[in-house]
Structure formats: C-alpha cells, structure tokens
Design a protein around this motif. Structure first.
Motif, short mmCIF file in Angstrom:
data_model
loop_
_atom_site.label_atom_id
_atom_site.label_comp_id
_atom_site.label_asym_id
_atom_site.label_seq_id
_atom_site.Cartn_x
_atom_site.Cartn_y
_atom_site.Cartn_z
N PHE A 165 0.85 -1.19 0.00
CA PHE A 165 0.00 0.00 0.00
C PHE A 165 0.89 1.24 0.00
O PHE A 165 1.91 1.27 0.68
N LYS A 183 2.17 4.80 1.15
CA LYS A 183 2.14 5.53 2.42
C LYS A 183 2.41 7.00 2.11
O LYS A 183 3.04 7.33 1.11
N GLY A 214 -5.65 7.39 1.41
CA GLY A 214 -6.98 7.14 1.99
C GLY A 214 -7.84 6.22 1.16
O GLY A 214 -8.65 5.46 1.69
N LYS A 270 -17.95 -4.80 6.32
CA LYS A 270 -17.14 -5.00 7.53
C LYS A 270 -17.97 -5.53 8.70
O LYS A 270 -17.42 -6.07 9.66
N PHE A 314 -7.11 3.54 -0.37
CA PHE A 314 -6.86 2.11 -0.11
C PHE A 314 -7.42 1.68 1.24
O PHE A 314 -7.49 0.49 1.54
N TYR A 315 -7.77 2.66 2.07
CA TYR A 315 -8.37 2.35 3.36
C TYR A 315 -9.85 2.76 3.38
O TYR A 315 -10.48 2.75 4.43
N LYS A 359 -11.22 5.66 3.03
CA LYS A 359 -11.54 6.88 3.80
C LYS A 359 -12.41 7.85 3.02
O LYS A 359 -13.16 8.63 3.60
N SER A 409 -18.61 1.55 5.42
CA SER A 409 -18.97 2.32 6.63
C SER A 409 -20.47 2.58 6.62
O SER A 409 -21.12 2.51 5.57
N SER A 456 -9.10 -4.77 -3.47
CA SER A 456 -8.62 -5.46 -2.27
C SER A 456 -7.34 -6.23 -2.54
O SER A 456 -6.67 -6.68 -1.61
#
Lengths: 299, 299
Positions: B16, B18, B282, B163, B284-285, B287, B143, B212
């Motif tokens: 990923f 950073k 964000g 999730k 990849f997460y 966000k 989410s 993913s």
C-alpha cells in the motif's frame, strides 16, 4: 428378461470415488444406480416414435437393461461408424468440444490455443478442431504416452506432461512465447493460475471442466485473477446441454470428417460392465488414454 | 511561470502507498511524478487545435502546471456543469460505469445487480444506471455513512457494510434471496468468492477492479470458480480505454441526466495539492466518501 446385472453405489461418494463405493448386483432393487452416456438398442417400446431394434444414445443406468424416456435420448441415424462413438465423438463429448470451441471461444485463424487434459474425450477433439481452423495448438496431459498421442496422432503443434513441469507458467511461456489467445479449460486450480499469467490481451477462456477440483473438499485458490482486468480476459463457463439444438448441424460437420479420416479418435475400452467402477475411478487418476468406454454387450 | 509545485514519489511503491512515499517540491526536476485525471486550462499552446483558455480533461502530473500532448486529452465542451465532474462523472469513472454496465453486463429490466465498492466514483453511477434500467440493485461499502448514502442518496434498493458481515455469502443471500444476475466487480478476493456462490444461471460478472488485491504481495485465492461451469457464468474484464469511441454518445446520455437531476453524484474534496498523497493513501483504506477530488486551483 431373466436377470439384469447392475452396478450400484453403496452410499453417497465423498472425495474421489473408490472401487469399494460400488457393488455389482443382479437384483432389480434400484438403489443409487450411477448413470452415464450409453448406446442402447430398443427391445420393447410403448412410445410410438421408438420401435424394437432402434438404436439410441443418451443417459442410461449402469446395467444391462434400462427403462428410458425420450428426453435425453437421441435416435442414431448414422450406423456406418462405430456405435461406441456415440458415447464420445458423436455424443456428449463431441458436442462439448464443438460447441465449446466454435461457440464459446470465438476462435480466429492464426490464434494460439491451449488445451488442458488434452488427450481426454473432449480435449483431443478441441485440439483437432483448432488445427482445422488454422490455429497453433498446444496440449498438456499427464503421461509420456498421452503427450506422444497429442503430437503424433492428434496433430497438436506441441504438448507437455504437466507432471514433469515444476513451473507450469514457465512451461506455458516456453510453448507460447507470444502468449495464449484461447484456453480450453478442463482442469482448474494451479493450471488456471499459470494460464492467467500467460494469456494475451482480449484472450478467451472457455471453462468446460475443472477436474482437478471436483473431489477436493476445499478447492485450491486461484490467485492471478487481476490479470482478467488488464488483459480484458473473458471467462465463460458452459454446459453442453445448452447447445443440443445444434446437434444435427454438428453431425453434418463431423460425420464427413470421420469418413475422410480428418479426425483421429482414441478410445480406452474396458470389457464388461464389471469393469465400470475401476474405469470410472481411473478417470480421476488419469489412467485412461482417450475416451473411456465400457463394453456392456457387443452387437 | 515562477514556480511549479509538484508531488513526487521518493521511490517505487511496494504494498500500500504511504504518505511518506511522497514529497512536495517546487523544483522542476521531474522524478517519478505520479499522474492522475485532472481538469486544466490551456495557458500556452503550440498545437493548432488547442488555444489559450481552452478547458481540457485527461492525464496530468500532480503539479500546478503540466506540459500535455493531445492524446488522452479531451476538450471540454459543456461548461455549465461543475468542472470537477470531468475527473469523475463526466470523465474516466463515468465512462467506466457506462461502458461497464451497458456494454459488458448485458443488463435486462428486472434483473438483480450487485455492486461492490458501491459508493465509489464508479459504483455509485453503476447503481444508478441499473436503477434507471429497472433492475433490483444492492451495493456494499465499508462504513455506515456510505451505506446510508447508497440507500438514501443514490437510490439503491438495499445496501450493507461488508465490515459488519462475518459471512459475506450469507449477507448476499439475505439481500438476493433469488440470486444475483449481474455482479459489477470492484474489489476481488473474498467478496468474489462469496458472489460466485450466489450467482444465478447465465450470470455475468464485469470485472472493473479488484482493489482489495492490488497491493497484496500474494493475492488471496478464489476458491469457488467451479460455479462458473454449472451456472454458465461469464466473467469479463474490461478497461475504459477500449470504449472511448463511445464518449460523445455517453455525454449525450449523461448531461441531460445531470441537468434533470436524475443522477446524484458525491465528491470528497481535498483542498490543495499538498493533500494529494493523503487523499490517495486514503483510497486504499476506504476513507473517501464518493469520488476523491483534489483541488489544485479554483477558477
């Protein structure tokens, strides 16, 4: 009908079938009788379209005499070819190869074609159809004898024994330095993973079977599926029953090929119904060379 | 041009990305500059088709000023919509949703459609196109906020937070008691495995992305591929660049939809080029909520 010899299953089979799962009996108590494609002659009929002496092919029980209904049975018109061919080349495997290659793979002259389990009933025909179309064809199989058949009898451009290859992807790269346009999938698992790495842009994968996976409780994971995106790969599963409306068109194409010896076809013949279980079990270990046939009775 | 603020990559990224992989600089030394889709105004041009003041969308560096060539740049004709839409709804993600749904999925009225990563730039549009066609549409996201958006803003029939689901296949069975006809694949891995178990006969999977999996050194294995055979599933990977010849047809369809408010569209706006790295990481997460946009300069 004095007695009816039958092969029955002792119980439901989990994992690979074993010979001990089967039993030979002469009772008429039909308990978990396995079925398969067979050629039969009508002895007695209550249906106006079928009369005594007619030859049929279709799904029958593993027994000397079966009661059958017209659905899933075709009357045999061409009897100047070996009748056993109706369990293979002129039956379900032949139609599978025909529909799978011509209808599902969208082949073009000059393309590269890879066939796994290539010496089997379906694979040997797919390879020959692809050669007729002007494709470059490579097959894999599980013994030297089968690989020799592919190269020398069925006219594949190249072939390899997958059991001799530590790195399947490297083997495919060696056979297909310019990549694979069409993959006729019969095995699944690790082979599919290796193929995905070697597919060309806009490649097609016709999924006919995944024999390496059927009897595993946990199927192997396939890891290289992101190739599908970058390479715009189409993967299409198919089942021959969806194509039986093309059966007469198929016969028109394939009967002349047989008569003119444009198609080679190899059968592995087991003599006697009693050999059925051993022959079936052998399929999962690749013991058969060519289409596995069991002779219940000769004409 | 006094200075040109740029985002550069310190080195090749493994796994990923950073934030520390990036650096903000004002030098003109272009080393591993990341690229993305952006909207620009021509300041100076040596090409007869492009004159000062023209608006373009296409691939640009992450910097305040870019030198661009005509390939991969479209002149913006419709300026009565927010210009940022050309990085999303009217640009690559919009075309991806349009081509992926209408050209790849072969949708029919009344079919069931599942979209993963459904609140993203592409997913939110696929869901709305499917609703316009009269399909039953379910989306998943990561989410509660996104799931609420799917149901309340984008008009999905149902939605779930993946999730929160211990058993993805059970979640899909709950949302699709009669199975899935079309899956618009954005994520891959475990989700694809769960979908395969819930696909209907002759189902179609359009593979747009597998987010993913991209940054995993070893991709997850997908285990349920034998479903492809029995269910005659078609899996088709695609890349939007193959469909840009349909771009003007797409605009004719989508511009009226925007003006008549038939399409809802949500952007997640980061202010300032400096926010680029954080915004990318964000993604990849999960966000971002909606299409992630970075404002470099306003008109």
């Amino acid at each position: 009908m004095a007695t009816n010899k039958q092969v029955i299953l002792r119980d439901y089979v989990s994992g690979f079938p074993k010979e001990s799962d089967f039993e030979i009996t002469t009772t008429n108590f039909e308990l978990r009788l396995p079925e398969g494609f067979g050629v039969s002659r009508v002895i007695e009929s209550g249906h106006p379209d079928y009369k005594q002496g007619d030859l049929l092919w279709g799904i029958v029980g593993w027994e000397e005499y079966s009661v059958v209904t017209p659905d899933m049975h075709f009357k045999i018109q061409h009897t100047d070819v070996p009748l056993s061919y109706y369990t293979g080349l002129l039956g379900m495997p032949g139609m599978t190869a025909y529909a799978g290659f011509y209808e599902v793979c969208s082949p073009k002259k000059g393309e590269t074609v890879y066939v796994s389990a290539a010496s089997g009933a379906v694979g040997q025909l797919v390879g020959q159809f692809a050669k007729m179309m002007g494709c470059y064809v490579v097959g894999s199989a599980g013994s030297k004898e089968k690989v020799d058949l592919l190269k020398n009898k069925f006219g594949f451009d190249d072939a390899f024994n997958y059991k001799d290859e530590g790195d399947l992807s490297a083997a495919l790269k060696r056979c297909f330095p310019k990549g694979i346009d069409i993959y006729f999938e019969n095995v699944g698992g690790k082979m599919l993973d290796a193929v995905l790495l070697n597919m060309n842009m806009h490649g097609r994968i016709a999924v006919c079977g995944m024999i390496s996976q059927y009897n595993l409780e946990d199927q192997e994971g396939v890891h290289n599926l992101t190739s599908i995106i970058y390479k715009r790969i189409r993967i299409q599963g198919f089942v021959v029953f969806d194509f039986f409306d093309k059966y007469s068109k198929f016969l028109e194409f394939v009967i002349p090929c047989i008569k003119e010896e444009k198609i080679a076809y190899v059968e592995d013949v087991a003599e006697g119904l009693e050999k059925g279980p051993e022959a079936l079990v052998g399929l999962f270990y690749g013991k058969n060379v060519g289409k596995q046939v069991v002779v219940v009775a000769r004409e």
